[in-house]
Design a protein around this motif. Structure first.
Motif, short mmCIF file in Angstrom:
data_model
loop_
_atom_site.label_atom_id
_atom_site.label_comp_id
_atom_site.label_asym_id
_atom_site.label_seq_id
_atom_site.Cartn_x
_atom_site.Cartn_y
_atom_site.Cartn_z
N SER A 1 1.36 -1.17 0.30
CA SER A 1 -0.07 0.07 0.32
C SER A 1 0.73 1.05 -0.07
O SER A 1 0.39 2.26 -0.48
N LEU A 2 1.46 1.12 0.72
CA LEU A 2 2.63 2.46 0.73
C LEU A 2 3.07 2.58 -0.27
O LEU A 2 3.30 3.94 -0.79
N LEU A 3 3.83 1.39 -1.27
CA LEU A 3 4.73 1.57 -2.14
C LEU A 3 3.57 2.04 -2.78
O LEU A 3 4.13 2.57 -3.96
N GLY A 4 2.50 1.35 -3.53
CA GLY A 4 1.57 2.24 -4.29
C GLY A 4 1.64 3.73 -4.23
O GLY A 4 1.38 4.09 -5.33
N ILE A 5 0.98 3.54 -3.27
CA ILE A 5 0.88 5.69 -2.70
C ILE A 5 2.19 6.62 -3.60
O ILE A 5 1.94 7.41 -4.27
N VAL A 6 3.80 6.10 -3.46
CA VAL A 6 4.41 6.05 -4.05
C VAL A 6 4.34 6.68 -6.18
O VAL A 6 4.90 7.30 -6.74
N LEU A 7 4.16 5.52 -5.91
CA LEU A 7 4.30 4.82 -7.84
C LEU A 7 3.12 5.77 -8.16
O LEU A 7 3.43 6.36 -8.86
N SER A 8 2.03 5.72 -7.26
CA SER A 8 0.65 6.33 -8.17
C SER A 8 1.27 7.99 -7.82
O SER A 8 1.55 8.73 -8.88
N VAL B 1 13.05 5.46 -16.76
CA VAL B 1 13.59 4.25 -16.69
C VAL B 1 13.48 3.32 -16.17
O VAL B 1 12.65 2.52 -14.63
N TYR B 2 12.98 4.54 -14.15
CA TYR B 2 12.94 4.27 -13.00
C TYR B 2 11.75 4.00 -12.76
O TYR B 2 11.15 2.89 -12.04
N ILE B 3 10.89 4.28 -13.68
CA ILE B 3 9.50 4.07 -13.38
C ILE B 3 8.90 3.24 -13.53
O ILE B 3 7.70 2.49 -13.46
N LYS B 4 9.62 2.80 -15.09
CA LYS B 4 8.52 1.53 -15.88
C LYS B 4 9.40 0.65 -14.56
O LYS B 4 8.96 -0.27 -14.74
N LEU B 5 11.10 0.74 -14.41
CA LEU B 5 11.59 -0.44 -13.51
C LEU B 5 10.11 -0.56 -12.51
O LEU B 5 10.59 -1.65 -11.21
N LEU B 6 9.94 0.81 -11.34
CA LEU B 6 9.57 0.36 -10.30
C LEU B 6 8.26 -0.22 -10.66
O LEU B 6 7.26 -0.98 -9.77
N ILE B 7 7.51 0.12 -11.75
CA ILE B 7 6.05 -0.79 -11.70
C ILE B 7 6.31 -2.30 -12.13
O ILE B 7 5.33 -2.74 -11.20
N LEU C 1 4.63 9.17 -8.22
CA LEU C 1 5.45 8.82 -9.21
C LEU C 1 4.82 9.71 -10.53
O LEU C 1 5.08 10.12 -11.87
N LEU C 2 3.74 9.01 -11.17
CA LEU C 2 2.79 8.35 -12.12
C LEU C 2 2.18 9.75 -12.58
O LEU C 2 1.60 10.65 -13.70
N VAL C 3 1.02 10.04 -11.05
CA VAL C 3 0.67 11.75 -10.92
C VAL C 3 2.06 12.54 -12.12
O VAL C 3 1.15 13.57 -13.41
N PHE C 4 2.83 12.88 -11.53
CA PHE C 4 3.93 13.97 -11.87
C PHE C 4 4.31 13.87 -13.57
O PHE C 4 4.72 14.46 -14.07
N ARG C 5 4.52 12.11 -13.44
CA ARG C 5 4.80 11.85 -14.91
C ARG C 5 3.60 12.31 -16.01
O ARG C 5 4.10 12.30 -17.48
N THR C 6 2.47 11.70 -16.00
CA THR C 6 1.00 12.32 -16.82
C THR C 6 1.35 13.78 -16.99
O THR C 6 1.14 13.91 -18.28
N ASN C 7 0.68 13.88 -15.59
CA ASN C 7 1.34 15.90 -16.22
C ASN C 7 2.16 16.22 -16.89
O ASN C 7 1.89 17.80 -17.26
N THR C 8 3.05 16.75 -16.61
CA THR C 8 4.16 16.73 -17.50
C THR C 8 4.05 16.28 -19.27
O THR C 8 4.39 16.76 -19.66
N ALA C 9 3.73 14.60 -19.51
CA ALA C 9 3.63 14.47 -20.92
C ALA C 9 2.53 15.40 -21.34
O ALA C 9 2.70 15.54 -22.32
N PHE D 1 -0.81 0.37 -13.97
CA PHE D 1 0.12 1.25 -13.72
C PHE D 1 0.93 1.84 -15.22
O PHE D 1 0.91 2.64 -15.41
N ILE D 2 0.76 0.84 -15.98
CA ILE D 2 1.58 0.80 -17.20
C ILE D 2 0.79 1.21 -17.69
O ILE D 2 1.65 2.05 -19.29
N GLY D 3 -0.11 1.44 -17.89
CA GLY D 3 -1.53 1.76 -19.04
C GLY D 3 -0.88 3.49 -19.08
O GLY D 3 -0.87 4.48 -19.53
N ILE D 4 -0.38 4.40 -17.49
CA ILE D 4 -0.93 5.35 -17.47
C ILE D 4 -0.05 5.76 -18.13
O ILE D 4 0.61 7.53 -18.92
N GLU D 5 1.55 5.27 -18.01
CA GLU D 5 3.26 5.29 -18.35
C GLU D 5 2.84 5.22 -19.87
O GLU D 5 3.75 6.01 -20.10
#
Length: 308
Positions: free
Chosen positions: A60-67, A215-221, A69-77, A251-255
């Motif tokens: 659950s904690l890892l999922g929050i961190v990953l989420s 790459v870091y986000i992909k490896l984390l997912i 990161l994905l929000v930042f990634r999506t907003n930037t894109a 997760f991978i769909g958002i990325e």
């Protein structure tokens, strides 16, 4: 770009999901992780039955961190995609304004001059769309001779060359007294905007998200999804397989969607319809300058997919 009407055909829109190249990759990756999860589940349920005491709160904690990161990634894109759309919208406006200024400034008998300016403005947008992909395709330019095509091929930055031709053409009219210095000053902002827009689009094109970050986000997912079965098998058993598959799909769909729109000038399903915009500029400019042009058949290459 996929064209659709929002809030009209919800279920039919979903059926078009697999027509996206990116979504096909997402589905293949999700099925691959689902297969690995199935092997892990079968191994611990049937072959080596044992009690796995991995607290699910860790995931659950890892999922929050990953989420986050994905929000930042999506907003930037998306910011890059929207910035590209604003720049091409500005190109449409400045092309029209430049055409209006030329139409109002040149005397009525300057039909040939209007036609030449219309061709140059149209060719600027036509060549820019390919310049932002794999390099300018001068064969697409309209109303150019073979000699002119050879000159274009010798240029490393064709949009700049076409913009300079427009400047030179207007300076010729100024020197021979056809237009005044005030007319030149009125046109100057729109002339300069052409290369300003090209430069802004090149900045988006040539400055992707840092490779290590992506790459870091992909490896984390991937790591998160492969460890997740060990935290769910105890509570969900075989139901772990669809759960992990769906979580990885999310997760991978958002990325991957973020990676698709990160470069908005390509030929992916959700990239900007720069081809349509360029042809719109061509039609508008010729109409404003009141000169006719023979429709030239466009390439048969499918630039993007339309969904109605």
């Amino acid at each position: 770009m996929i064209v659709y009407e929002s809030n009209k055909n919800f279920l039919r829109d979903i059926t078009h999901l697999t027509r996206s190249w990116t979504m096909q990759r997402v589905l293949r990756a999700a099925l691959g992780v689902g297969a690995v999860t199935a092997m892990i589940t079968v191994a611990f349920e049937e072959i080596w039955p044992m009690e796995i005491n991995v607290p699910s709160s860790i995931f659950s904690l890892l999922g929050i961190v990953l989420s986050i990161l994905l929000v930042f990634r999506t907003n930037t894109a998306y910011d890059r995609w929207w910035e590209g759309r604003k720049q091409w919208g500005a190109l449409v406006n400045n092309s029209r304004n430049l055409a209006v200024s030329v139409q109002a400034t040149l005397p009525p008998e300057e039909v040939k001059g209007r036609f030449e300016i219309a061709v140059l403005i149209s060719n600027f947008s036509i060549v820019l769309k390919e310049h932002l992909r794999k390099g300018a395709q001068v064969e697409e330019l309209i109303f150019v001779s073979k000699e002119e095509i050879e000159k274009y091929k010798q240029r490393t930055h064709v949009p700049s060359y076409i913009a300079s031709q427009i400047h030179q053409k207007m300076q010729e009219y100024y020197r021979n007294g056809t237009i005044t210095g005030t007319d030149i000053r009125n046109m100057k902002p729109h002339l300069q905007a052409l290369l300003d827009i090209a430069g802004a689009c090149e900045r988006i094109k040539k400055t992707p998200i840092p490779f290590s970050y992506s790459v870091y986000i992909k490896l984390l997912i991937l790591g998160y999804s492969l460890m997740l079965p060990f935290g769910l098998i105890r509570d969900f058993g075989y139901f772990t397989i669809p759960l992990v598959t769906f979580i990885f799909f999310t997760f991978i769909g958002i990325e991957m969607m973020a990676a698709e729109i990160e470069d908005p000038f390509g030929l992916d399903c959700n990239d900007l319809p720069t081809g349509d915009i360029a042809h719109t500029i061509r039609n508008n400019v010729f109409e404003i300058l009141e000169v006719t042009h023979v429709h030239q058949p466009e390439r048969e290459e499918k630039l993007y997919q339309k969904v109605f």
